[in-house]
Design an enzyme around this catalytic site. Structure first.
Site, PDB file in Angstrom:
ATOM      1  N   ASP A  12      40.534  32.774  34.596  1.00 37.23           N
ATOM      2  CA  ASP A  12      39.802  31.664  33.983  1.00 37.23           C
ATOM      3  C   ASP A  12      38.447  32.130  33.447  1.00 37.23           C
ATOM      4  O   ASP A  12      37.842  33.044  34.004  1.00 37.23           O
ATOM      5  CB  ASP A  12      39.601  30.584  35.054  1.00 37.23           C
ATOM      6  CG  ASP A  12      39.244  29.241  34.456  1.00 37.23           C
ATOM      7  OD1 ASP A  12      39.286  29.095  33.217  1.00 37.23           O
ATOM      8  OD2 ASP A  12      38.901  28.335  35.229  1.00 37.23           O
ATOM      9  N   ASN A  60      47.865  23.563  29.617  1.00 43.57           N
ATOM     10  CA  ASN A  60      47.268  24.263  28.463  1.00 43.57           C
ATOM     11  C   ASN A  60      47.831  23.799  27.120  1.00 43.57           C
ATOM     12  O   ASN A  60      47.195  23.971  26.081  1.00 43.57           O
ATOM     13  CB  ASN A  60      47.451  25.785  28.577  1.00 43.57           C
ATOM     14  CG  ASN A  60      46.545  26.436  29.602  1.00 43.57           C
ATOM     15  OD1 ASN A  60      46.836  27.494  30.130  1.00 43.57           O
ATOM     16  ND2 ASN A  60      45.419  25.799  29.899  1.00 43.57           N
ATOM     17  N   ARG A 180      40.851  33.402  41.824  1.00 45.67           N
ATOM     18  CA  ARG A 180      40.516  32.633  40.616  1.00 45.67           C
ATOM     19  C   ARG A 180      39.133  33.063  40.134  1.00 45.67           C
ATOM     20  O   ARG A 180      38.175  33.078  40.917  1.00 45.67           O
ATOM     21  CB  ARG A 180      40.517  31.129  40.877  1.00 45.67           C
ATOM     22  CG  ARG A 180      40.201  30.358  39.588  1.00 45.67           C
ATOM     23  CD  ARG A 180      40.379  28.868  39.716  1.00 45.67           C
ATOM     24  NE  ARG A 180      40.276  28.262  38.396  1.00 45.67           N
ATOM     25  CZ  ARG A 180      40.879  27.150  38.026  1.00 45.67           C
ATOM     26  NH1 ARG A 180      41.635  26.503  38.876  1.00 45.67           N
ATOM     27  NH2 ARG A 180      40.727  26.668  36.814  1.00 45.67           N
TER      28      ARG A 180
HETATM   29  C1  FPP Z   1      41.464  30.791  30.747  1.00 43.35           C
HETATM   30  O1  FPP Z   1      40.331  30.829  29.968  1.00 43.35           O
HETATM   31  C2  FPP Z   1      42.617  31.533  30.313  1.00 43.35           C
HETATM   32  C3  FPP Z   1      43.761  31.070  29.717  1.00 43.35           C
HETATM   33  C4  FPP Z   1      43.924  29.766  29.081  1.00 43.35           C
HETATM   34  C5  FPP Z   1      44.974  31.820  29.671  1.00 43.35           C
HETATM   35  C6  FPP Z   1      44.903  33.232  30.128  1.00 43.35           C
HETATM   36  C7  FPP Z   1      45.085  34.114  28.972  1.00 43.35           C
HETATM   37  C8  FPP Z   1      44.559  35.327  28.881  1.00 43.35           C
HETATM   38  C9  FPP Z   1      43.793  35.997  29.955  1.00 43.35           C
HETATM   39  C10 FPP Z   1      44.742  36.082  27.637  1.00 43.35           C
HETATM   40  C11 FPP Z   1      46.080  36.700  27.502  1.00 43.35           C
HETATM   41  C12 FPP Z   1      46.624  37.227  28.751  1.00 43.35           C
HETATM   42  C13 FPP Z   1      47.546  38.181  28.845  1.00 43.35           C
HETATM   43  C14 FPP Z   1      48.122  38.452  30.179  1.00 43.35           C
HETATM   44  C15 FPP Z   1      48.005  38.957  27.694  1.00 43.35           C
HETATM   45  P1  FPP Z   1      39.790  29.450  29.476  1.00 43.35           P
HETATM   46  O2  FPP Z   1      40.097  29.336  28.028  1.00 43.35           O
HETATM   47  O3  FPP Z   1      40.325  28.346  30.332  1.00 43.35           O
HETATM   48  O4  FPP Z   1      38.240  29.610  29.699  1.00 43.35           O
HETATM   49  P2  FPP Z   1      37.209  28.432  29.936  1.00 43.35           P
HETATM   50  O5  FPP Z   1      37.560  27.807  31.253  1.00 43.35           O
HETATM   51  O6  FPP Z   1      35.910  29.143  29.945  1.00 43.35           O
HETATM   52  O7  FPP Z   1      37.354  27.484  28.802  1.00 43.35           O
END
Ligand code: FPP
Length: 241
Positions: A12, A60, A180
């Site tokens: 995250d 998501n 996390r």
């Molecule tokens: C959270 O950050 C992450 C995700 C929505 C998905 C995880 C995806 C990745 C780490 C990139 C691709 C992964 C792989 C394994 C190729 P967020 O957008 O929720 O961050 P925020 O809480 O700051 O908005």
């Protein structure tokens, strides 16, 4: 205490990391994917048997359409590009979640990566894609109910072990350690059944800043924890000789 057999990570903080730098959220996801690659290799190298990464939750899908499309493309490209490395590192890839809801090209890449690595005998890498733990528990319940209805199973056969065996994470064992990043202290519908006795570790580090050193510190913390599974210390103490 031995090293965790199954580690789960809620990656995250990509969006916040990018926004702090005045960049679009997608920039954070790109960096996040690079970090995921390093963490996957580090876990395989350290002998972790099962690693589950929460790559895309059922919730998501509610993000802006463009961000969803970007994440799908990024994940697809990542898998295509990484298949060779997974093979070189003897990593077996699998997926949990509602694969049918993924775009067609993504389903193809996922299936190709699963097939290409199915003979690998090292770490099992599980991507949670369009995954929600409550949905998984409901799906498992329905599958068992159907077997009872068809006369393949007695209601009295259903116990925790049978239920676990019918979850999508099978044959990976229950989660030992859930990490996390980004400071949020929530489980967010990730491996609810499988984490019944997990150690939970929350770090303020945003996912794009996460690295091997911190992972090693978390593993050291895990090794120092005493897990009693509801029993008293003596029942879990090893003889000293
Ligand atoms: C959270 O950050 C992450 C995700 C929505 C998905 C995880 C995806 C990745 C780490 C990139 C691709 C992964 C792989 C394994 C190729 P967020 O957008 O929720 O961050 P925020 O809480 O700051 O908005």
């Amino acid at each position: 205490m031995t090293k965790p057999k199954h580690v789960g990570i809620i990656m995250d903080g990509n969006g916040r990391w990018a926004q702090l730098r005045g960049r679009p959220r997608t920039f954070g996801h790109i960096k996040g994917a690079r970090v995921a690659k390093k963490v996957i290799s580090a876990c395989a190298e350290m002998g972790i048997e099962n690693l589950t990464l929460y790559a895309f939750s059922t919730e998501n899908w509610l993000r802006p359409e463009q961000e969803v499309a970007f994440l799908m493309r990024l994940l697809g490209r990542y898998l295509k590009r990484e298949t060779e490395n997974l093979l070189a590192e003897n990593i077996r890839f699998s997926v949990i979640g509602n694969v049918a809801s993924l775009p067609k090209e993504m389903r193809t890449v996922v299936q190709d990566t699963i097939s290409a690595t199915q003979h690998c005998t090292g770490m099992r890498l599980i991507f949670a894609l369009s995954y929600g733990s409550r949905q998984e528990i409901v799906a498992t319940t329905k599958a068992l109910a159907l077997k009872v209805q068809n006369g393949e199973l007695e209601v009295s056969d259903i116990d925790e072990s049978l239920f676990s065996m019918n979850l999508s994470t099978h044959p990976a064992p229950d989660l030992d350690l859930m990490i996390r990043t980004s400071g949020e202290q929530r489980v967010s519908n990730f491996l609810l059944w499988q984490s019944a006795y997990s150690e939970l570790y929350f770090t303020r580090t945003l996912w794009p800043d996460f690295n091997r050193t911190e992972l090693e510190q978390i593993f050291a913390y895990f090794l120092s924890r005493e897990r009693r599974f509801g029993q008293v210390t003596e029942q879990y103490e090893q003889p000293s000789h």
